[in-house]
Scaffold this motif. Structure first.
Motif, mmCIF file in Angstrom:
data_model
loop_
_atom_site.group_PDB
_atom_site.id
_atom_site.type_symbol
_atom_site.label_atom_id
_atom_site.label_comp_id
_atom_site.label_asym_id
_atom_site.label_seq_id
_atom_site.Cartn_x
_atom_site.Cartn_y
_atom_site.Cartn_z
ATOM 1 N N VAL A 1 0.158 8.793 -1.477
ATOM 2 C CA VAL A 1 -0.814 8.324 -0.480
ATOM 3 C C VAL A 1 -1.414 9.499 0.281
ATOM 4 C CG1 VAL A 1 -1.106 6.970 1.632
ATOM 5 C CG2 VAL A 1 0.307 6.074 -0.222
ATOM 6 N N ASP B 1 -6.871 5.078 7.576
ATOM 7 C CA ASP B 1 -6.918 4.424 6.270
ATOM 8 C C ASP B 1 -8.364 4.204 5.840
ATOM 9 O OD1 ASP B 1 -6.485 3.027 3.962
ATOM 10 O OD2 ASP B 1 -5.736 1.201 4.922
ATOM 11 N N ASN C 1 -4.783 8.384 4.458
ATOM 12 C CA ASN C 1 -5.280 7.881 3.170
ATOM 13 C C ASN C 1 -6.756 8.241 3.004
ATOM 14 O OD1 ASN C 1 -5.328 6.508 0.726
ATOM 15 N ND2 ASN C 1 -5.591 4.478 1.667
ATOM 16 N N VAL D 1 -0.315 1.935 -9.605
ATOM 17 C CA VAL D 1 -1.325 1.872 -8.543
ATOM 18 C C VAL D 1 -2.580 1.227 -9.107
ATOM 19 C CG1 VAL D 1 -2.772 3.226 -6.978
ATOM 20 C CG2 VAL D 1 -0.422 3.955 -7.433
ATOM 21 N N THR E 1 -6.010 1.868 -4.336
ATOM 22 C CA THR E 1 -5.458 2.898 -3.428
ATOM 23 C C THR E 1 -5.515 2.443 -1.969
ATOM 24 O OG1 THR E 1 -7.586 4.045 -3.201
ATOM 25 C CG2 THR E 1 -6.109 4.771 -4.988
ATOM 26 N N GLU F 1 -2.029 1.004 0.298
ATOM 27 C CA GLU F 1 -1.230 2.224 0.413
ATOM 28 C C GLU F 1 -0.005 2.063 1.316
ATOM 29 O OE1 GLU F 1 -3.677 1.521 2.372
ATOM 30 O OE2 GLU F 1 -2.784 2.010 4.320
ATOM 31 N N ASN G 1 0.919 -2.312 -7.188
ATOM 32 C CA ASN G 1 0.628 -2.414 -5.746
ATOM 33 C C ASN G 1 -0.470 -3.429 -5.433
ATOM 34 O OD1 ASN G 1 -1.729 -0.965 -6.325
ATOM 35 N ND2 ASN G 1 -1.537 0.323 -4.496
#
Ligand code: BES
Ligand code: MN
Ligand code: ZN
Length: 502
Positions: A235, A271, A321, A344, A347, A350, A436
């Motif tokens: 990350v 993020d 991120n 993943v 993304t 995260e 994820n």
């Protein structure tokens, strides 16, 4: 603005604004009744002639007092019904007083509690002060001083007038420790992401907690690489500001073998979504994506200042991120600290990667009696619960009950959400252990995120995950504070730790 809280048996001579409750039928408390007599019934007359003041619980009234009175302003509030009195309702009443008083810009305030209540005078006085203090918070670091001066005097003294002044002062000491944790958490969440990033955040945690006797260890990117913490590292890869993991230990029991209570917090200092970039509008709000970590840091402060007698471990995963040529990508296979490979697929999911390495490290190194993690993990929890409730996923009924009780007592409301085999299956990967992004994509997104974490919780561990995406940062004022960071989690977890015998 500095707000100084005092407790006294009598109304200070210097007071500028006087605040008090009126009981049913607008009856004044004794201390104000005396003043009313001196003023030949000015106040009772005013109350009679102002039709808008009903005297019902929570109703507010304010007026200017005649020249040469004890105070220049009077603020009254209808007292709560005896049957609805709780410490939380008292705190909210204190906060309502504060909002009315703030507009008067007085620097010396006296507040006379209502004494006809099932709770002791000391408890009422202490929690009134607590409510005022929590509500008076504001983030002023970057505001021109002139703007503040316009709003409030630089220093305000508030005296709570109670015959139980000594005992109230003692009770308030513990509450003010909790306040210091809430204020720290709110300041961290409100802080700008160019100022608060993993390295500066870790240094700040050390500076805040070490003087209080908390042991703080910081794992930098090299140490995490050696340990094989591939999930949190993935990350952080896209950012010029490398990730950190911070481990905070409070040895309140004084023993060596007590199993600690374990807390984990998501600390994504910003993020952007990474390569799966978020839309631009409103992205600034993603500075709050470290709200879970702020709650854990704030809790550690509250615990240490009160010198609670339990062992507590807090671990926060700090990462930024970002999209860049070094960023992790959709399609990447990432090896977690626990050993499981994570596929993943987005993304922007995260937080779960940051959390699982912290959770694995906590379980392996500290064998905690229970685990609670907090994270601004999913937009989906906001679809379900909006800004009202924190969603809680618990694998243990006793822990859930304790969290629910702590939530009710502090007003940090929680709602139980499901953990289920079906959600766990939904995040299993065809080419690795877990993915994820769920096969159902965003449907039940909060539940599948929790299920992802569950894949990293050892069997028989007592664990709860709190998704605070909707409750950590608000667009409007709330009963115990202004818009922006709420510090959610600190008060609740403080109550939880106490319920586990601290
Ligand atoms: N930090 C966000 C969740 C969030 C959203 C917090 C809004 C506060 C307010 C999280 O990292 C995220 O982006 N989650 C994604 C997951 C999805 C890609 C599976 C989401 O909720 O959209
Ligand atoms: Mn995200
Ligand atoms: Zn996030």
């Amino acid at each position: 603005m500095d707000l100084i809280i005092k407790f006294s048996k009598s109304i200070p001579k210097t007071c500028e604004a006087l605040a008090a409750f009126t009981s049913e039928k607008k009856k004044l408390p004794d201390a104000v009744g005396v003043l009313d007599k001196e003023l030949k019934g000015f106040i009772s007359e005013a109350l009679k002639t102002v039709p808008s003041y009903s005297g019902k619980p929570r109703d507010m009234f304010s007026c200017v007092l005649p020249k040469n009175s004890l105070a220049t302003h009077l603020v009254l509030q209808g007292a709560l019904d005896a049957k609805e009195v709780t410490t939380l309702e008292i705190e909210k009443a204190g906060a309502r007083f504060w909002k009315a008083l703030l507009a008067l810009k007085s620097s010396e305030i006296a507040l006379v509690p209502d004494h006809k209540s099932p709770l002791s005078e000391a408890i009422i006085a202490a929690h009134l002060a607590h409510g005022v203090k929590l509500c008076s918070y504001s983030f002023e670091k970057y505001r021109p001083a002139a703007a503040d001066a316009e709003k409030t005097p630089g220093k305000v003294t508030l005296t709570i007038v109670t015959p139980a002044a000594t005992e109230a002062k003692k009770l308030y000491e513990a509450l003010s420790a909790v306040e210091s944790g809430v204020v720290l958490a709110r300041n961290l969440v409100n802080e700008a992401p160019n100022v608060l990033y993993p390295e500066s955040y870790a240094a700040l945690i050390k500076a805040e907690l070490e003087p209080l006797g908390v042991k703080v260890d910081v794992l930098d990117e090299k140490k995490m690489d050696k340990l094989g913490m591939g999930a949190i590292l993935a990350v952080g890869m896209g950012s010029a500001r490398p990730p950190r993991m911070v481990i905070m230990r409070w040895n309140g029991s004084g023993k060596k073998d007590e199993k600690p209570l374990g807390f984990v917090g998501k600390g994504v200092t910003f993020d952007t979504g990474g390569i799966s970039l978020k839309p631009g509008a409103g992205m600034d709000a993603m500075k709050m994506d470290m709200g879970g970590s702020a709650a854990v840091v704030g809790l550690m402060k509250a615990v240490a200042v009160q010198k609670l007698k339990r062992d507590v471990v807090g671990i926060v995963g700090l990462a930024e991120n970002m999209p860049s040529d070094r960023a992790y990508r959709p399609g990447d296979m990432v090896k977690s600290y626990q050993g499981k490979y994570i596929e993943v697929l987005n993304t922007d999911a995260e937080g779960r990667l940051v959390l699982v390495d912290c959770l694995s490290y906590l379980q392996e190194k500290f064998d905690p009696a229970l685990i609670v993690d907090l994270a601004t993990l999913t937009g989906a929890i906001m679809v379900a619960l909006a800004y009202e409730y924190t969603g809680v996923f618990a694998n243990d009924d006793k822990l859930w009950k304790a969290l629910e009780a702590a939530g009710t007592a502090t007003g940090e409301k929680v709602w139980r959400m499901p953990l289920d085999e079906a959600y766990r299956k939904d995040v299993e990967s065809d080419i690795g252990a877990v993915r994820n992004l769920a096969k159902n994509d965003r449907l039940g997104g909060a539940c599948t995120a929790a299920a992802f974490l569950e894949h990293f919780i050892d069997e028989k561990r007592i664990w709860a995950h709190m998704d605070i995406a909707g409750t950590a940062f608000l667009k409007t004022d709330h009963p115990l504070g202004p818009k922006g960071a709420t510090g959610v989690g600190v008060r609740l977890l403080d109550a939880l730790v106490k319920s586990y015998g601290a």
